[in-house]
Design a protein around this motif. Structure first.
Motif, PDB file in Angstrom:
ATOM      1  N   LEU A  82      -5.205   6.317   1.033  1.00 41.24           N
ATOM      2  CA  LEU A  82      -4.336   5.161   1.188  1.00 41.24           C
ATOM      3  C   LEU A  82      -4.750   4.168   0.109  1.00 41.24           C
ATOM      4  N   ARG A  83      -3.800   3.825  -0.748  1.00 42.55           N
ATOM      5  CA  ARG A  83      -4.124   2.941  -1.881  1.00 42.55           C
ATOM      6  C   ARG A  83      -3.492   1.561  -1.674  1.00 42.55           C
ATOM      7  N   PRO A  84      -4.306   0.519  -1.426  1.00 41.46           N
ATOM      8  CA  PRO A  84      -3.747  -0.841  -1.331  1.00 41.46           C
ATOM      9  C   PRO A  84      -3.254  -1.323  -2.692  1.00 41.46           C
ATOM     10  N   ALA A 111      -2.782   0.515   7.243  1.00 37.31           N
ATOM     11  CA  ALA A 111      -2.965  -0.181   5.970  1.00 37.31           C
ATOM     12  C   ALA A 111      -3.529  -1.582   6.130  1.00 37.31           C
ATOM     13  N   ALA A 160       0.855  -1.186   0.000  1.00 34.82           N
ATOM     14  CA  ALA A 160       0.000   0.000   0.000  1.00 34.82           C
ATOM     15  C   ALA A 160       0.885   1.228   0.000  1.00 34.82           C
ATOM     16  N   TRP A 161       0.313   2.335  -0.399  1.00 33.91           N
ATOM     17  CA  TRP A 161       1.013   3.602  -0.258  1.00 33.91           C
ATOM     18  C   TRP A 161       0.027   4.708   0.062  1.00 33.91           C
ATOM     19  N   THR A 166      -9.041  -5.402   0.234  1.00 34.59           N
ATOM     20  CA  THR A 166      -8.618  -5.572  -1.158  1.00 34.59           C
ATOM     21  C   THR A 166      -8.366  -7.043  -1.485  1.00 34.59           C
ATOM     22  N   VAL A 201      -5.789  -3.301   3.066  1.00 36.16           N
ATOM     23  CA  VAL A 201      -5.168  -4.400   2.325  1.00 36.16           C
ATOM     24  C   VAL A 201      -6.001  -5.670   2.487  1.00 36.16           C
TER      25      VAL A 201
END
Length: 397
Positions: free
Chosen positions: A389-391, A339, A14-15, A346, A343
């Motif tokens: 926050l993008r997994p 995260a 993730a970021w 996802t 995550v």
């Protein structure tokens, strides 16, 4: 100094990104982004047959599972005789003390002569621990009033008070409960510690089994030996590392893959005949607000997808499984929590675990809005969303 699992860093999962320009794209709201953090972790996903269908990093490396194993510990307590602390008299008192719903009249004392390793389903005469109290035994509670009442009820059934708890004094971990307690002039208490439900269950199990309450957190205590054996059975892993959890109880190291398998074994029992595994799964699904609390990630996930049982833990560990047999476990390398649930969601989507299917809870349907909020939490700037926050699941198989 040696390190379990070796020294190979897991991949980025993730970021955190912030927008530097916006347009009319309603899907992202951004054209350029500033990536300010990259988060590494390990992920494993199982399909209904129990096969690994998603693997990021090394899920066979031993991790510290923290509170994610509480449902397994609850199964161990039932198998050790927890129900016997809730016989006809004690059980009735416990039901009266609990404020979170009616008890479970079908639960009761297990048959000590049963040859089935899951024997622990109630006899009609025993009473047994009510489902809402079994949920609090499996919890990392927020310190809400109904949760604290449930912990007190477990202790009352055991004939003990809060001073018997071996967990350290603490403040509520739920934000609202924390603020209310401080505003009222309160300080740290053992009852408020998020693991007090588990500890109360351990005390009640010792009383029921005739074991000493003193020293119940010692790994050599018969209660902890029984719990260890149950965790090994559920996870399919031999425990080779034992540490001390934040609450003072033994912390058994297991592979992330074992964590997913253990939670899957409990979730699979949800629709089956009554057993300790089935009862823990049913209690978590019936009382998700007791397992975590308002706004807590595991509670929110169970409310969003009622066919799932989920449990998070400290240091970036979280796990979820469905009655159909899907399971996902996540460990964030640096131990941060931010995260872990995005995550997890996802990964659950990736393997199809969030597709409503026939079975317990499926008819209730999916709360897509609640799920989306868990999967992509907003990053704020000046009090408004400016990123997310993008997994990301690289090299997933």
């Amino acid at each position: 100094m040696s390190e379990s699992g070796g020294g190979v860093a897991p991949p980025v999962v993730a970021w955190i990104e912030r927008a530097t320009a916006t347009d009319r794209d309603t899907d992202t709201g951004m054209t350029t982004v500033l990536v300010e953090s990259r988060i590494r972790g390990t992920v494993v996903g199982l399909d209904p047959a129990g096969a690994v269908v998603l693997s990021v990093g090394d899920p066979t490396a031993v991790i510290s599972p923290r509170s994610t194993v509480k449902p397994m510990q609850a199964v161990g307590m039932l198998l050790a005789g927890l129900d016997a602390a809730f016989g006809s008299g004690a059980g009735a008192a416990s039901r009266a003390a609990a404020v979170s719903g009616a008890g479970d009249p079908a639960s009761g004392v297990g048959d000590p002569d049963c040859g089935d390793p899951d024997c622990g389903a109630a006899s009609e005469w025993g009473g047994g621990i009510p489902s809402e109290l079994l949920a609090i035994v499996s919890s990392s509670h927020s310190g809400e009033p109904e949760q604290l009442a449930a912990v007190r009820a477990v202790l009352a059934a055991a004939g003990h008070g809060e001073d018997a708890l071996a967990c350290p004094a603490d403040l509520p971990i739920g934000r609202l409960a924390h603020e209310r307690h401080l505003a009222a002039g309160g300080g740290p208490e053992r009852l408020l510690m998020n693991c007090s439900g588990k500890h109360a269950g351990m005390i009640a199990t010792c009383v029921a089994a005739g074991w000493p309450v003193a020293g119940y957190t010692d790994p050599a205590h018969p209660l902890q030996r029984r719990i260890r054996a149950v965790i090994e059975e559920l996870t399919g892993a031999t425990i080779t590392a034992t540490a001390v959890d934040g609450c003072g109880a033994p912390l058994f190291g297991i592979p992330l893959l074992g964590l997913a398998r253990g939670m899957r074994e409990i979730a699979l029992a949800a629709a089956g005949p009554r057993s300790p595994r089935q009862r823990v799964a049913a209690a978590m699904r019936a009382f998700p607000a007791l397992v975590g609390g308002p706004g807590r990630p595991d509670t929110e996930l169970m409310l969003a997808a009622p066919w799932i049982i989920a449990k998070d833990g400290a240091e970036g560990v979280t796990v979820a499984a469905t009655a159909a047999g899907y399971a996902v476990a996540v460990k964030i390398e640096d131990g941060s929590q931010r995260a872990a649930m995005p995550v997890l969601v996802t990964a659950l989507r990736r393997i199809g675990a969030l597709d409503p299917t026939p079975g317990p809870g499926a008819a209730v349907g999916l709360d897509a809005g609640r799920l989306d909020a868990l999967a992509a939490p907003a990053v704020l700037g000046g009090g408004v969303p400016v990123g997310r926050l993008r997994p990301f699941l690289p090299s997933a198989s």
